[in-house]
Design a protein around this motif. Structure first.
Motif, short mmCIF file in Angstrom:
data_model
loop_
_atom_site.label_atom_id
_atom_site.label_comp_id
_atom_site.label_asym_id
_atom_site.label_seq_id
_atom_site.Cartn_x
_atom_site.Cartn_y
_atom_site.Cartn_z
N ARG A 108 66.05 -56.86 -5.02
CA ARG A 108 64.76 -56.28 -5.35
C ARG A 108 64.32 -55.24 -4.33
N ASN A 109 64.76 -55.43 -3.08
CA ASN A 109 64.39 -54.50 -2.02
C ASN A 109 65.45 -53.45 -1.76
N ASN A 110 66.47 -53.45 -2.60
CA ASN A 110 67.56 -52.50 -2.41
C ASN A 110 68.05 -52.00 -3.76
N ARG A 111 67.09 -51.61 -4.61
CA ARG A 111 67.43 -51.15 -5.95
C ARG A 111 68.22 -49.86 -5.88
N GLY A 112 69.19 -49.75 -6.77
CA GLY A 112 70.03 -48.57 -6.80
C GLY A 112 71.19 -48.64 -5.85
N GLY A 113 71.33 -49.77 -5.13
CA GLY A 113 72.48 -49.95 -4.25
C GLY A 113 72.28 -49.41 -2.85
N GLU A 114 71.20 -48.70 -2.58
CA GLU A 114 70.95 -48.17 -1.25
C GLU A 114 69.52 -48.47 -0.84
N SER A 115 69.34 -48.76 0.43
CA SER A 115 67.99 -49.03 0.92
C SER A 115 67.23 -47.71 1.05
N ALA A 116 65.92 -47.82 1.02
CA ALA A 116 65.09 -46.64 1.20
C ALA A 116 65.20 -46.16 2.63
N PRO A 117 64.97 -44.87 2.87
CA PRO A 117 65.00 -44.37 4.25
C PRO A 117 64.05 -45.17 5.12
N ARG A 118 64.47 -45.44 6.34
CA ARG A 118 63.65 -46.21 7.26
C ARG A 118 63.74 -45.59 8.65
N ARG A 119 62.80 -45.95 9.50
CA ARG A 119 62.77 -45.39 10.85
C ARG A 119 63.36 -46.40 11.83
N SER A 120 64.31 -45.92 12.61
CA SER A 120 64.97 -46.76 13.60
C SER A 120 64.54 -46.31 15.00
N GLU A 121 64.27 -47.28 15.88
CA GLU A 121 63.83 -46.96 17.22
C GLU A 121 64.82 -47.49 18.26
N ALA A 122 64.87 -46.84 19.40
CA ALA A 122 65.71 -47.27 20.53
C ALA A 122 64.98 -46.96 21.82
N LEU A 123 65.32 -47.69 22.86
CA LEU A 123 64.65 -47.55 24.15
C LEU A 123 65.65 -47.15 25.23
N GLY A 124 65.15 -46.39 26.19
CA GLY A 124 65.96 -46.00 27.34
C GLY A 124 65.06 -45.67 28.51
N SER A 125 65.65 -45.04 29.52
CA SER A 125 64.91 -44.71 30.74
C SER A 125 65.18 -43.26 31.12
N GLY A 126 64.41 -42.77 32.07
CA GLY A 126 64.60 -41.41 32.57
C GLY A 126 63.78 -41.23 33.83
N PHE A 127 63.77 -40.00 34.37
CA PHE A 127 62.98 -39.73 35.56
C PHE A 127 62.58 -38.26 35.61
N VAL A 128 61.42 -38.01 36.18
CA VAL A 128 60.84 -36.67 36.26
C VAL A 128 61.41 -35.95 37.48
N ILE A 129 61.85 -34.70 37.30
CA ILE A 129 62.45 -33.95 38.40
C ILE A 129 61.63 -32.73 38.81
N SER A 130 60.49 -32.50 38.15
CA SER A 130 59.63 -31.37 38.53
C SER A 130 58.20 -31.67 38.09
N GLU A 131 57.25 -31.11 38.80
CA GLU A 131 55.85 -31.39 38.48
C GLU A 131 55.43 -30.79 37.15
N ASP A 132 56.22 -29.80 36.64
CA ASP A 132 55.87 -29.20 35.35
C ASP A 132 56.52 -29.93 34.17
N GLY A 133 57.16 -31.09 34.40
CA GLY A 133 57.50 -31.96 33.29
C GLY A 133 58.94 -32.01 32.82
N TYR A 134 59.90 -31.56 33.62
CA TYR A 134 61.31 -31.73 33.22
C TYR A 134 61.76 -33.15 33.52
N ILE A 135 62.46 -33.75 32.57
CA ILE A 135 62.88 -35.15 32.67
C ILE A 135 64.36 -35.26 32.36
N VAL A 136 65.08 -36.03 33.18
CA VAL A 136 66.51 -36.26 33.00
C VAL A 136 66.74 -37.64 32.40
#
Length: 516
Positions: A118-146
């Protein structure tokens, strides 16, 4: 089986935590001297001086080996504001994963199948949003991040969370999949706290380091350990990893590895694990690699690496002996397609011993030196050829452009068909029929390997049916007699092996086989 795992949470390349362990310091023991009746004042003074000197030496040794910080709190307070959590999201389609697992034959099997249908009619699921987490660090006061490339790869939204709790949207400036580095940019109304890169080449095995990031999505976290090893290569051409036992977990990808001066000497990227659990081996890309990539991404939005235009392999001891070299060092040229090296006169069989005034240890060393050189720069390259040293001037091209072009082997000429058993292999010259059956290019030449004796050195060194030997003793071979003549020449010269240039699917490599 060990697996190399990235440490982005929500990504298939995840890695677990790493344990850290401290060592105790060295203990000194006081020594007592008794005055002998025959000793004079001068002797006693001498002994006292020796005792004092020994005590000072032992105290210095104890300090050198047991100099562990009482606390990392001051350092953590200093660097925390510059470290960020990164949340990425992307719209994906296709069947959802992670649904209920129901044993086959279970009374609930039909219920869950109807529910999913019922939640997968037509054989494919509807588009959905996937999230992931990570880390980084700021290398300049104007906002560049690695961060790591795999943290933001394929993301259509990137959100940065700062230590203060502020959240800002980030845009992607550029990525370098070869070193797994990405550069982001945020716009802030106020200057941002940032950290600077240190010189990773100065870090030593045993130095204290601190890792910071967003492990397991729990928020900002600090872990400490030591540098376990240097100059680790995993799977990339430009790898130069610092190995550490500081805890690196899922979600730590892209976070910084700090030295005790609060400088970034690495970007936490991956761990080595047999099953996803920690075995205490984490890897951070060295800052001296990262800074070059970041500078190019900031200036051009992409990398622009130098390109020499050669295929190379390491000089092994048996190859060095076969070529009459004094040591197994340098990079052996196996092929020279159209490009800067060919224009400068470099040929297959040359051993590159120096590049831009610096000695070349091996292929990895040469590859990194060339990549770090500016495109269009003319550099001196010293090669060993036929027992002599030559210096050539090469104007470097751009690797990214060269990789898009097809590289083909050099032209060839046909030969008369015949067959012979040599060095444990059945060999025959290239013919039109063999070109067709083996999928060789129309201009292929050399000796085709038929059967290979499983007990032979040729088999042990990887030669297989369908390989094409194009050179022997650094001279072209087209006929069986060509190879026989080269073997005779090597024997007369007192050499114990002969160097063969072997191509497989167009890719060349040198192999040294014994001829005694």
């Amino acid at each position: 089986m060990l697996q190399l795992l990235a440490t982005r949470r929500g990504c298939s390349r995840h890695g677990p935590a790493v344990q850290t362990k401290r060592s105790s310091g060295v203990q000194s023991k006081a020594t007592t001297y008794s005055a002998h009746p025959g000793f004079g004042a001068r002797s006693r003074a001498t002994l006292m001086a020796l005792g004092l000197g020994l005590a000072l030496a032992l105290g210095q040794a104890q300090g050198a080996f047991a100099r562990a910080p009482d606390s990392f709190a001051d350092l953590a307070q200093q660097i925390s504001p510059s470290v960020v959590n990164i949340t990425t999201s992307a719209v994906v389609s296709g069947p959802t994963s992670g649904g209920p697992i129901v044993p086959e034959g279970s009374p609930f099997e039909d219920f869950f199948r109807d529910f999913m249908d019922r939640n997968n009619r037509g054989g494919e699921s509807a588009p959905r949003r996937s999230e992931a987490l990570g880390s980084g660090f700021v290398i300049s006061e104007d906002g560049y991040i690695v961060t790591n490339n795999h943290v933001i790869e394929n993301a259509d939204e990137i959100e940065i969370e700062f230590f203060s709790g502020t959240r800002l949207k980030a845009k992607l400036v550029g990525t370098d999949p070869k070193t797994d580095i990405a550069l982001l940019k945020v716009e802030s109304a106020t200057p941002l706290p940032y950290v600077t890169f240190g010189n990773s080449d100065l870090s030593r095995v045993g130095d204290w380091v601190v890792a910071m990031g967003n492990p397991l999505g729990q928020g900002f976290s600090v872990s400490a350990g030591i540098v376990s090893a240097r100059n680790r290569a995993l799977s990339g051409t430009y790898d130069d990893y610092i190995q550490t036992d500081a805890a690196i977990n899922r979600g730590n990808s892209g976070g910084p590895l700090f030295n005790m001066d609060g400088q970034v000497i690495g970007v936490n990227t991956a761990i080595l694990s047999p099953n996803g659990g920690s075995i205490g081996i984490g890897f951070s890309m060295a800052s001296n690699v990262v800074t070059k990539v970041v500078d190019q991404l900031k200036e051009f939005g992409e990398t622009r690496r130098g390109w020499l235009g050669v295929r190379i392999q390491d000089v092994t001891p048996d190859v060095a002996e076969a070529m009459g070299l004094s040591e197994a060092a340098g990079a052996l040229v196996t092929d020279v397609p159209d490009g800067p090296a060919k224009d400068s006169g470099i040929v297959a069989g040359d051993v590159i011993t120096q590049f831009a005034g610096q000695p070349v240890r091996d292929t990895r060393d040469l590859t990194r030196r060339v990549a770090d050189s500016p495109v269009g720069e003319a550099v001196p390259v010293i090669v060993q050829r036929d027992g002599k040293t030559e210096t050539l001037q090469v104007t470097l091209g751009r690797r990214e452009e060269a990789e898009a072009a097809e590289v083909r082997p050099a032209a060839a000429t046909p030969a008369e068909p015949q067959e012979a058993e040599i060095l444990g292999m059945t060999l025959s010259p290239v013919t039109d029929a063999l070109k067709q059956s083996l999928g060789l290019p129309a201009d292929a030449e050399g000796l085709v390997v038929g059967t290979v004796d499983p007990t032979s050195e040729a088999f042990a060194k990887g030669l297989r049916e369908g390989d094409v030997i194009t050179e022997a003793g650094q001279q072209k071979v087209v006929r069986i007699k060509d190879l026989e003549d080269r073997i005779t020449e090597a024997t007369d010269a007192g050499r114990k092996s002969i160097l063969l240039l072997v191509r497989r699917a167009g890719d060349p490599r040198f192999v040294a086989l014994g001829i005694e």
